[in-house]
Design a protein around this motif. Structure first.
Motif, PDB file in Angstrom:
ATOM      1  N   UNK A  17       0.835  -1.203   0.000  1.00 39.20           N
ATOM      2  CA  UNK A  17       0.000   0.000   0.000  1.00 39.20           C
ATOM      3  C   UNK A  17       0.870   1.254   0.000  1.00 39.20           C
ATOM      4  N   UNK A  18       2.014   1.205   0.688  1.00 35.57           N
ATOM      5  CA  UNK A  18       2.937   2.350   0.677  1.00 35.57           C
ATOM      6  C   UNK A  18       3.431   2.632  -0.729  1.00 35.57           C
ATOM      7  N   UNK A  19       3.779   1.571  -1.454  1.00 38.49           N
ATOM      8  CA  UNK A  19       4.244   1.740  -2.827  1.00 38.49           C
ATOM      9  C   UNK A  19       3.167   2.379  -3.696  1.00 38.49           C
ATOM     10  N   UNK A  20       1.922   1.953  -3.512  1.00 38.92           N
ATOM     11  CA  UNK A  20       0.814   2.549  -4.267  1.00 38.92           C
ATOM     12  C   UNK A  20       0.663   4.028  -3.915  1.00 38.92           C
ATOM     13  N   UNK A  21       0.747   4.339  -2.626  1.00 40.10           N
ATOM     14  CA  UNK A  21       0.593   5.728  -2.175  1.00 40.10           C
ATOM     15  C   UNK A  21       1.733   6.604  -2.700  1.00 40.10           C
ATOM     16  N   UNK A  22       2.945   6.095  -2.659  1.00 38.88           N
ATOM     17  CA  UNK A  22       4.102   6.865  -3.123  1.00 38.88           C
ATOM     18  C   UNK A  22       4.014   7.115  -4.625  1.00 38.88           C
ATOM     19  N   UNK A  23       3.607   6.100  -5.367  1.00 40.69           N
ATOM     20  CA  UNK A  23       3.458   6.269  -6.819  1.00 40.69           C
ATOM     21  C   UNK A  23       2.384   7.319  -7.123  1.00 40.69           C
ATOM     22  N   UNK A  24       1.274   7.269  -6.404  1.00 42.58           N
ATOM     23  CA  UNK A  24       0.193   8.246  -6.608  1.00 42.58           C
ATOM     24  C   UNK A  24       0.646   9.642  -6.195  1.00 42.58           C
ATOM     25  N   UNK A  25       1.430   9.726  -5.127  1.00 43.98           N
ATOM     26  CA  UNK A  25       1.947  11.020  -4.676  1.00 43.98           C
ATOM     27  C   UNK A  25       2.818  11.661  -5.741  1.00 43.98           C
ATOM     28  N   UNK A  26       3.757  10.879  -6.258  1.00 41.22           N
ATOM     29  CA  UNK A  26       4.677  11.395  -7.275  1.00 41.22           C
ATOM     30  C   UNK A  26       3.934  11.794  -8.547  1.00 41.22           C
ATOM     31  N   UNK A  27       2.975  10.993  -8.937  1.00 37.19           N
ATOM     32  CA  UNK A  27       2.201  11.297 -10.137  1.00 37.19           C
ATOM     33  C   UNK A  27       1.397  12.585  -9.970  1.00 37.19           C
ATOM     34  N   UNK A  28       0.741  12.734  -8.828  1.00 36.97           N
ATOM     35  CA  UNK A  28      -0.058  13.948  -8.578  1.00 36.97           C
ATOM     36  C   UNK A  28       0.832  15.185  -8.569  1.00 36.97           C
ATOM     37  N   UNK A  29       1.977  15.086  -7.933  1.00 31.10           N
ATOM     38  CA  UNK A  29       2.885  16.227  -7.861  1.00 31.10           C
ATOM     39  C   UNK A  29       3.466  16.572  -9.231  1.00 31.10           C
ATOM     40  N   UNK A  30       3.945  15.576  -9.940  1.00 33.27           N
ATOM     41  CA  UNK A  30       4.574  15.812 -11.244  1.00 33.27           C
ATOM     42  C   UNK A  30       3.602  16.389 -12.274  1.00 33.27           C
ATOM     43  N   UNK A  31       2.380  15.911 -12.248  1.00 31.12           N
ATOM     44  CA  UNK A  31       1.396  16.358 -13.234  1.00 31.12           C
ATOM     45  C   UNK A  31       0.600  17.578 -12.782  1.00 31.12           C
ATOM     46  N   UNK A  32       0.637  17.874 -11.487  1.00 33.82           N
ATOM     47  CA  UNK A  32      -0.153  18.997 -10.984  1.00 33.82           C
ATOM     48  C   UNK A  32      -1.638  18.714 -11.047  1.00 33.82           C
ATOM     49  N   UNK A  33      -1.991  17.453 -10.797  1.00 31.30           N
ATOM     50  CA  UNK A  33      -3.390  17.026 -10.845  1.00 31.30           C
ATOM     51  C   UNK A  33      -3.711  16.189  -9.621  1.00 31.30           C
ATOM     52  N   UNK A  34      -4.940  16.335  -9.145  1.00 29.51           N
ATOM     53  CA  UNK A  34      -5.425  15.495  -8.050  1.00 29.51           C
ATOM     54  C   UNK A  34      -6.630  14.721  -8.558  1.00 29.51           C
ATOM     55  N   UNK A  35      -6.480  13.415  -8.683  1.00 23.32           N
ATOM     56  CA  UNK A  35      -7.506  12.515  -9.182  1.00 23.32           C
ATOM     57  C   UNK A  35      -8.127  13.024 -10.486  1.00 23.32           C
ATOM     58  N   UNK A  36      -7.263  13.443 -11.398  1.00 28.68           N
ATOM     59  CA  UNK A  36      -7.681  13.841 -12.725  1.00 28.68           C
ATOM     60  C   UNK A  36      -8.005  15.315 -12.899  1.00 28.68           C
ATOM     61  N   UNK A  37      -8.130  16.044 -11.824  1.00 29.91           N
ATOM     62  CA  UNK A  37      -8.493  17.460 -11.929  1.00 29.91           C
ATOM     63  C   UNK A  37      -7.261  18.332 -11.742  1.00 29.91           C
ATOM     64  N   UNK A  38      -7.091  19.293 -12.624  1.00 31.73           N
ATOM     65  CA  UNK A  38      -5.949  20.208 -12.578  1.00 31.73           C
ATOM     66  C   UNK A  38      -5.941  20.991 -11.280  1.00 31.73           C
ATOM     67  N   UNK A  39      -4.780  21.085 -10.651  1.00 31.89           N
ATOM     68  CA  UNK A  39      -4.644  21.832  -9.405  1.00 31.89           C
ATOM     69  C   UNK A  39      -4.358  23.300  -9.706  1.00 31.89           C
ATOM     70  N   UNK A  40      -5.197  24.152  -9.206  1.00 35.97           N
ATOM     71  CA  UNK A  40      -4.942  25.584  -9.243  1.00 35.97           C
ATOM     72  C   UNK A  40      -5.163  26.099  -7.819  1.00 35.97           C
ATOM     73  N   UNK A  41      -5.038  27.370  -7.633  1.00 38.42           N
ATOM     74  CA  UNK A  41      -5.134  27.940  -6.285  1.00 38.42           C
ATOM     75  C   UNK A  41      -6.478  27.606  -5.618  1.00 38.42           C
TER      76      UNK A  41
END
Length: 113
Positions: free
Chosen positions: A72-96
């Motif tokens: 589960x840690x590996x899944x969480x870390x992969x999701x963390x890196x993906x969200x940060x690198x892409x600037x998206x949270x569960x498919x939605x673009x992160x803005x202010x």
């Protein structure tokens, strides 16, 4: 002896089927928490007005990930890196605004108790 082998052959797949929804839920939960942590890291860099809240939320999410099993840690870390690198949270673009909504969202209030 033959009866034991037959029982094991029938019960093992049944046990796997019964356990799989819980395992899938735990992987989804790990993915969401990891993605949230990555989103908070992204938000820290892009919305300095609420930096402290983002850091606190990220730290609490990290503590929750730290208590997870290795898979589960590996899944969480992969999701963390993906969200940060892409600037998206569960498919939605992160803005202010989205960053601020995430910290206020009721599902994450547990991090501020």
């Amino acid at each position: 002896m033959k009866l034991i082998k037959i029982c094991a052959a029938v019960l093992t797949p049944l046990a796997m089927l019964l356990a799989s929804p819980a395992w899938a839920d735990s992987r989804q939960d790990a993915h969401r928490i990891g993605a949230f942590s990555g989103a908070m890291k992204y938000c820290i860099e892009n919305d300095s007005d609420r930096e402290g809240r983002y850091k606190m939320a990220r730290l609490r999410a990290f503590k929750e990930v730290d208590d997870m099993s290795s898979r589960r840690k590996l899944d969480a870390i992969a999701a963390r890196n993906l969200a940060y690198d892409r600037g998206r949270y569960l498919g939605r673009r992160l803005d202010r605004d989205h960053c601020r909504q995430l910290v206020k969202a009721s599902e994450w209030r547990r991090f501020f108790n």
